[in-house]
Design a protein around this motif. Structure first.
Motif, mmCIF file in Angstrom:
data_model
loop_
_atom_site.group_PDB
_atom_site.id
_atom_site.type_symbol
_atom_site.label_atom_id
_atom_site.label_comp_id
_atom_site.label_asym_id
_atom_site.label_seq_id
_atom_site.Cartn_x
_atom_site.Cartn_y
_atom_site.Cartn_z
ATOM 1 N N GLU A 273 0.826 -1.205 0.000
ATOM 2 C CA GLU A 273 0.000 0.000 0.000
ATOM 3 C C GLU A 273 0.866 1.264 0.000
ATOM 4 O O GLU A 273 1.903 1.331 0.667
ATOM 5 N N LEU A 274 0.403 2.266 -0.726
ATOM 6 C CA LEU A 274 1.027 3.580 -0.662
ATOM 7 C C LEU A 274 0.723 4.211 0.693
ATOM 8 O O LEU A 274 -0.343 3.988 1.267
ATOM 9 N N PRO A 275 1.643 5.031 1.211
ATOM 10 C CA PRO A 275 1.414 5.632 2.529
ATOM 11 C C PRO A 275 0.377 6.753 2.483
ATOM 12 O O PRO A 275 0.182 7.414 1.450
ATOM 13 N N GLY A 276 -0.284 6.934 3.617
ATOM 14 C CA GLY A 276 -1.176 8.078 3.783
ATOM 15 C C GLY A 276 -2.538 7.949 3.158
ATOM 16 O O GLY A 276 -3.333 8.894 3.197
ATOM 17 N N ILE A 277 -2.865 6.786 2.579
ATOM 18 C CA ILE A 277 -4.126 6.631 1.856
ATOM 19 C C ILE A 277 -5.080 5.736 2.637
ATOM 20 O O ILE A 277 -4.780 4.567 2.895
ATOM 21 N N SER A 278 -6.211 6.282 3.010
ATOM 22 C CA SER A 278 -7.300 5.478 3.579
ATOM 23 C C SER A 278 -8.168 4.974 2.437
ATOM 24 O O SER A 278 -8.518 5.740 1.533
ATOM 25 N N LYS A 279 -8.506 3.699 2.491
ATOM 26 C CA LYS A 279 -9.381 3.185 1.432
ATOM 27 C C LYS A 279 -10.720 3.907 1.435
ATOM 28 O O LYS A 279 -11.310 4.160 0.380
ATOM 29 N N TRP A 280 -11.197 4.241 2.633
ATOM 30 C CA TRP A 280 -12.489 4.911 2.733
ATOM 31 C C TRP A 280 -12.345 6.186 3.558
ATOM 32 O O TRP A 280 -11.717 6.185 4.621
ATOM 33 N N ALA A 281 -12.924 7.248 3.060
ATOM 34 C CA ALA A 281 -12.999 8.504 3.807
ATOM 35 C C ALA A 281 -14.328 9.157 3.478
ATOM 36 O O ALA A 281 -14.813 9.065 2.330
ATOM 37 N N ALA A 282 -14.939 9.788 4.460
ATOM 38 C CA ALA A 282 -16.279 10.337 4.244
ATOM 39 C C ALA A 282 -16.512 11.551 5.123
ATOM 40 O O ALA A 282 -15.953 11.668 6.228
ATOM 41 N N SER A 283 -17.330 12.446 4.626
ATOM 42 C CA SER A 283 -17.826 13.596 5.382
ATOM 43 C C SER A 283 -19.344 13.594 5.288
ATOM 44 O O SER A 283 -19.913 13.309 4.228
ATOM 45 N N PHE B 254 -4.676 3.586 7.683
ATOM 46 C CA PHE B 254 -3.757 3.817 6.565
ATOM 47 C C PHE B 254 -2.321 3.587 7.019
ATOM 48 O O PHE B 254 -1.973 3.690 8.199
ATOM 49 N N SER B 255 -1.462 3.261 6.045
ATOM 50 C CA SER B 255 -0.041 3.080 6.298
ATOM 51 C C SER B 255 0.605 4.434 6.535
ATOM 52 O O SER B 255 0.377 5.387 5.789
ATOM 53 N N SER B 256 1.427 4.522 7.584
ATOM 54 C CA SER B 256 2.080 5.789 7.911
ATOM 55 C C SER B 256 3.588 5.703 7.701
ATOM 56 O O SER B 256 4.358 6.366 8.391
ATOM 57 N N ASN B 257 3.988 4.903 6.712
ATOM 58 C CA ASN B 257 5.408 4.772 6.395
ATOM 59 C C ASN B 257 5.528 4.444 4.913
ATOM 60 O O ASN B 257 4.738 3.656 4.385
ATOM 61 N N PRO B 258 6.495 5.043 4.196
ATOM 62 C CA PRO B 258 6.619 4.743 2.764
ATOM 63 C C PRO B 258 6.727 3.250 2.461
ATOM 64 O O PRO B 258 6.165 2.766 1.485
ATOM 65 N N THR B 259 7.460 2.494 3.292
ATOM 66 C CA THR B 259 7.455 1.044 3.192
ATOM 67 C C THR B 259 6.460 0.506 4.208
ATOM 68 O O THR B 259 6.602 0.777 5.399
ATOM 69 N N PRO B 260 5.438 -0.245 3.784
ATOM 70 C CA PRO B 260 4.411 -0.692 4.733
ATOM 71 C C PRO B 260 5.016 -1.426 5.926
ATOM 72 O O PRO B 260 5.871 -2.303 5.774
ATOM 73 N N SER B 261 4.558 -1.056 7.130
ATOM 74 C CA SER B 261 4.990 -1.682 8.370
ATOM 75 C C SER B 261 3.759 -1.957 9.220
ATOM 76 O O SER B 261 2.893 -1.084 9.342
ATOM 77 N N LYS B 262 3.675 -3.133 9.814
ATOM 78 C CA LYS B 262 2.500 -3.448 10.621
ATOM 79 C C LYS B 262 2.446 -2.614 11.897
ATOM 80 O O LYS B 262 1.398 -2.510 12.534
ATOM 81 N N TYR B 263 3.564 -2.016 12.270
ATOM 82 C CA TYR B 263 3.583 -1.176 13.467
ATOM 83 C C TYR B 263 3.212 0.278 13.154
ATOM 84 O O TYR B 263 2.731 0.985 14.031
ATOM 85 N N LEU B 264 3.484 0.697 11.935
ATOM 86 C CA LEU B 264 3.234 2.092 11.567
ATOM 87 C C LEU B 264 1.949 2.193 10.748
ATOM 88 O O LEU B 264 1.940 2.639 9.599
ATOM 89 N N VAL B 265 0.860 1.763 11.354
ATOM 90 C CA VAL B 265 -0.472 1.853 10.756
ATOM 91 C C VAL B 265 -1.344 2.702 11.666
ATOM 92 O O VAL B 265 -1.468 2.425 12.864
ATOM 93 N N VAL B 266 -1.929 3.749 11.111
ATOM 94 C CA VAL B 266 -2.839 4.608 11.876
ATOM 95 C C VAL B 266 -4.235 3.996 11.804
ATOM 96 O O VAL B 266 -4.757 3.743 10.714
ATOM 97 N N ASP B 267 -4.834 3.753 12.957
ATOM 98 C CA ASP B 267 -6.168 3.153 13.014
ATOM 99 C C ASP B 267 -7.235 4.119 12.503
ATOM 100 O O ASP B 267 -7.054 5.342 12.495
ATOM 101 N N SER B 268 -8.370 3.548 12.110
ATOM 102 C CA SER B 268 -9.491 4.364 11.642
ATOM 103 C C SER B 268 -10.043 5.213 12.787
ATOM 104 O O SER B 268 -9.867 4.886 13.968
ATOM 105 N N TYR B 269 -10.716 6.293 12.432
ATOM 106 C CA TYR B 269 -11.328 7.137 13.455
ATOM 107 C C TYR B 269 -12.484 7.938 12.873
ATOM 108 O O TYR B 269 -12.603 8.106 11.652
#
Length: 847
Positions: free
Chosen positions: A731-741, A771-786
């Motif tokens: 996955e590319l970093p910084g991209i949430s599959k779903w985002a909504a307002s 979303f992934s919070s690192n250019p190389t995907p890491s299972k530790y550097l994942v920001v949870d949904s909110y």
């Protein structure tokens, strides 16, 4: 403490008392004879107005005798001008016709005034009034209203602005590449993404264009553009001020004054100040940190020598002095390094204990001060000349950015990195000349020339310096030589990155009306870029020794580097759009476009391999973009809109920022991924019910992948293993599959303290998935949904008094905005925290 009272002094100049007065009464209805409560009646050329009551009746004290003209308006209806030559003998009867669309939103993205639903481009439009009411006083808060926008900021310099996951590299900023999202204010391009962190100043409207826009805007934009327009000087005198108070010591004040200086000259002055106490507490310094301390001003002078010529001279300056942008310890990942090189082992040996393991305690113990001082400003001259069926526009601008930071990049109370500072001075100039108009009854066009130059220099030097504990973080063998007293104390590097660039372009787009329903829009862009880099880095300090073994240890931490590069390049890109209007309520379009991002140059230092600097990474290839998009814009009813866009973007030689285990490149370095792909769909809708209830919603699905990236750095948890890793398919970093307002507002006509207006209740919600919070995907550097919920309730008047109570993050959700590995990848990582629940009250008064 910011001195906010001077912001209100211009208001004292705006008070006018008139002796003459006439009372007008009447009723306002729609074409079907239904009353329009809340409709506005304004004496044209003044600020005198009244609102219709629940049965459409109004009573207006004009403060002047006829003749004059009344301007009658109501949302969703066409405004009407009514000339009053003398005192009417009876009640006025006014009928307003409905618009065909929910809201005739007028945009200027294609360099002419058009309604939003008729433009074959996916655009989100946020009015300045909505942004102000929602507390979106900068781009970071605006993203909650436009889910396709992503903004990440660990400090103003390290700010990434993306649309659909593309734009700025993710992570710490490298100044050697161009942003992929253009940021424009009144036609002036802002080259530094730090501009997105400053407070908006008297904004009229914000247009967010999605997808490549190289044939419409001066600077090339591969992912989209922010087109911000401010309120212009007016020959009608007016003034407004606003004051907000909230928890955490929040104070924000705004004021604006406009009016004539003569028959052909008008001016506008705008001020803004924001202050808030820190949201983190530093137990080592016994004080809060991460506060707000912003001041900004903007002045404009309009010279109108004739009805066909507008000349605006504008100047602005913003000053930010926060003690802030500290990141909290967020966790530790086990790496593949030896046990003694794991973070927990390191801090145990140093007899150090973290103040807390829960990042949402909002407690830190950092010993190096956090500081993010910046000064931002410039001057511009905009000339609009009406030439027959078109308009010639010239925009000349100069801007500056001064950056003075201090960071604690080891994210602890230890003296590992004692200093991490990159003070910089940036200057830019730009010139755009553009013509937009009609060549034929069925052919219109936009043509432009653009020139841009910038210079970025260190303000002294960029400094990174080790402290007394660095030996333990850098220790890579069990040799006792690492414990040599003072070996790394004060050992550091001073870098001198200097960048000069020039960019010139010709761009144009045609709009050929093949038939009354079918339009063909070809566009072309020719671009020339020249970049010069002079980079030098020198080591200094530490233990002065001639022992080759100790010198070798020091060289494992920092080495001197130097390189120069002078590269120029040309590129031809373009687009082709076919738009088909099915009927008055349905508009469709399909677009194919190509784009590019110029050659990148590494300005943060280069990694080493086998003791040698990897000079082959000094220059990275330009990005090549191929973009496909189809969309449909509909108005199912006069009071609703529903728009859908589906797209696919392929990028070759994608420019990415990667984090290395090499401490000397703690800012990361630039690299090319062979190919990435982003595809997705966007849905947005609005509806107004019975003139008192409205809803809006936007949903974005985004799927970003590395199609091929065979030589990526390993993730945090694989530090100590192979130097590179194939992350193709990741996955590319910084991209949430779903985002909504999703939001809505209910209003009711009423009075408050003698002022006519509307009582209202509004709620806004924002969701994004993990979303992934690192250019190389890491299972530790994942920001949870909110999910975030914001709201406001109060009274709003078009002129006079407005008062409302507001709250942000009403559910008090704990969430990260970004996760970052520590310098040198010892296994620990830090987090940028989202704001907790905040609330307050806003008072606004306009004349």
């Amino acid at each position: 403490m910011i001195k906010l009272l001077p912001l209100f002094l211009p208001i004292l100049l705006a008070v006018n008392i008139a002796a003459a007065q006439t009372t007008l009464q009447g009723v306002i209805k729609n074409g079907e004879g239904t009353p329009l409560p809340g409709a506005t009646v304004l004496v044209k050329g003044t600020n005198v107005h009244a609102l219709a009551d629940s049965v459409g009746r109004f009573s207006l004290e004009t403060q002047k005798d006829p003749p004059f003209t009344l301007l009658v308006s109501f949302i969703g209806h066409k405004p009407k001008e009514l000339h009053v030559p003398k005192q009417p003998s009876g009640s006025l009867q006014v009928a307003l016709a409905k618009n065909d669309l929910l809201s005739e939103v007028v945009i200027t993205a294609r360099r002419r005034k058009e309604t939003l639903q008729n433009v074959p481009i996916p655009i989100s439009v946020i009015s300045g009034a909505l942004a102000e009411d929602a507390g979106a006083f900068n781009v970071n808060r605006l993203k909650e209203l436009v889910p396709s926008v992503q903004l990440y900021s660990s400090n103003p310099r390290n700010t990434g602005l993306s649309i659909r996951g593309l734009g700025t590299t993710f992570g710490l900023t490298n100044d050697g590449i161009d942003p992929g999202v253009g940021f424009y204010v009144d036609g002036v391009y802002y080259a530094r993404t730090a501009a997105t962190t400053i407070d908006f100043l008297d904004v009229e409207q914000i247009e967010v264009l999605r997808g490549p826009q190289g044939t419409l805007f001066g600077k090339n934009t591969t992912a989209g553009a922010f087109n911000v327009t401010t309120r212009k000087p007016s020959f009608t005198p007016g003034a407004s001020f606003e004051l907000s108070y909230g928890n955490y010591g929040y104070i924000q004040a705004k004021s604006s004054l406009t009016g004539p200086l003569g028959k052909k000259v008008a001016a506008r002055l705008s001020f803004s100040g924001t202050q808030r106490d820190g949201l983190l507490y530093n137990v080592a310094k016994n004080k809060p940190t991460n506060d707000l301390n912003n001041l900004g001003a903007r002045a404009q002078i309009l010279f109108k020598p004739s009805e066909k010529v507008d000349i605006i001279l504008a100047a602005d300056a913003t000053r930010q002095r926060p003690d802030g942008y500290a990141q909290v310890y967020a966790g530790t990942a086990p790496t593949l390094r030896a046990g003694y090189r794991q973070f927990n082992s390191i801090i145990t040996d140093l007899n150090y204990k973290l103040p807390t393991l829960n990042p949402f305690d909002r407690v830190i113990d950092h010993d190096t001060p956090w500081q993010s001082y910046q000064d931002f400003g410039g001057v511009s001259l905009n000339v609009d000349i009406q030439l027959g069926p078109g308009k010639l526009t010239s925009t000349t601008a100069y801007r500056y950015w001064n950056w003075d930071p201090s960071n604690d990049r080891d994210f602890t109370g230890l003296q590992a990195l004692a200093l991490s500072q990159a003070p910089s001075k940036h200057k830019q100039w730009s010139q755009e000349v553009r013509w937009a108009g009609s060549l034929h009854p069925r052919l219109s066009a936009v043509f432009g020339l653009f020139a841009f130059g910038q210079q970025l220099d260190p303000d002294g030097a960029h400094t990174e310096e080790s402290g007394r504990d660095q030996w333990r973080f850098s220790q890579s063998t069990t040799s006792d030589l690492w414990k040599t007293p003072g070996l790394f104390d004060g050992y550091g590097i001073k870098s001198y990155p200097r960048l000069k660039t020039f960019s010139g372009a010709f761009f144009g787009q045609l709009d050929w009306k093949i038939s009354n329903r079918l339009n063909l829009l070809p566009g072309l862009r020719f671009n020339y870029d020249d970049k010069k880099v002079d980079f030098r880095r020198d080591t200094y300090g530490g233990l002065q020794t001639e022992d080759p073994q100790l010198i070798a240890l020091k060289n494992l931490v920092y080495t001197s580097q130097a390189f120069k590069t002078d590269i120029d390049d040309t590129n031809l890109s373009g687009q082709l759009t076919l738009a088909f209007k099915v009927n008055s309520r349905i508009n469709t379009f399909a677009t194919f476009s190509t784009g590019f991002k110029p050659i990148g140059l590494n300005l943060g230092g280069l990694p080493t391999a086998s003791g040698k600097t990897m000079l082959e990474l000094a220059v990275i290839k330009p990005e090549e973009v191929r973009h496909y998009e189809v969309g449909i814009k509909t108005s199912p009813s006069p009071n609703s809109t529903v728009n859908l866009t589906v797209y696919n973007t392929d990028i070759s030689d994608y420019q990415t920022q990667v984090q290395a285990a090499d401490l000397s490149v703690n800012r990361g370095y630039l690299a090319n991924a062979e190919k990435v792909r982003v595809r997705g769909a966007e849905l947005d809708a609005n509806i107004k019910i019975k003139d008192f209830l409205s809803f809006y919603g936007a949903l974005a699905y985004t799927d970003g992948k590395y199609v091929s990236f065979k030589n990526a750095p390993p993730p945090l948890e694989e530090t100590g293993g192979p130097t590179f890793k194939d992350i193709s398919g990741g996955e590319l970093p910084g991209i949430s599959k779903w985002a909504a307002s999703l939001g809505g507002e209910v209003t009711a006509v009423g009075k408050l303290l003698g002022h006519d207006g509307n009582f209202f209740l509004a709620l806004d919600s924002y969701y994004r998935s993990s979303f992934s919070s690192n250019p190389t995907p890491s299972k530790y550097l994942v920001v949870d949904s909110y999910v975030l919920l914001n709201g406001r309730v109060g009274f709003r008047a078009p002129n006079g008094l407005s008062l409302f109570v507001w709250g942000r993050n009403l559910l008090d959700k704990d969430y990260f905005e970004q996760l970052l590995p520590g310098a040198g990848n010892a296994g620990h990582y830090a987090g940028v925290l989202g704001d907790p629940r905040t609330y307050g009250v806003t008072i606004r008064y306009s004349l």
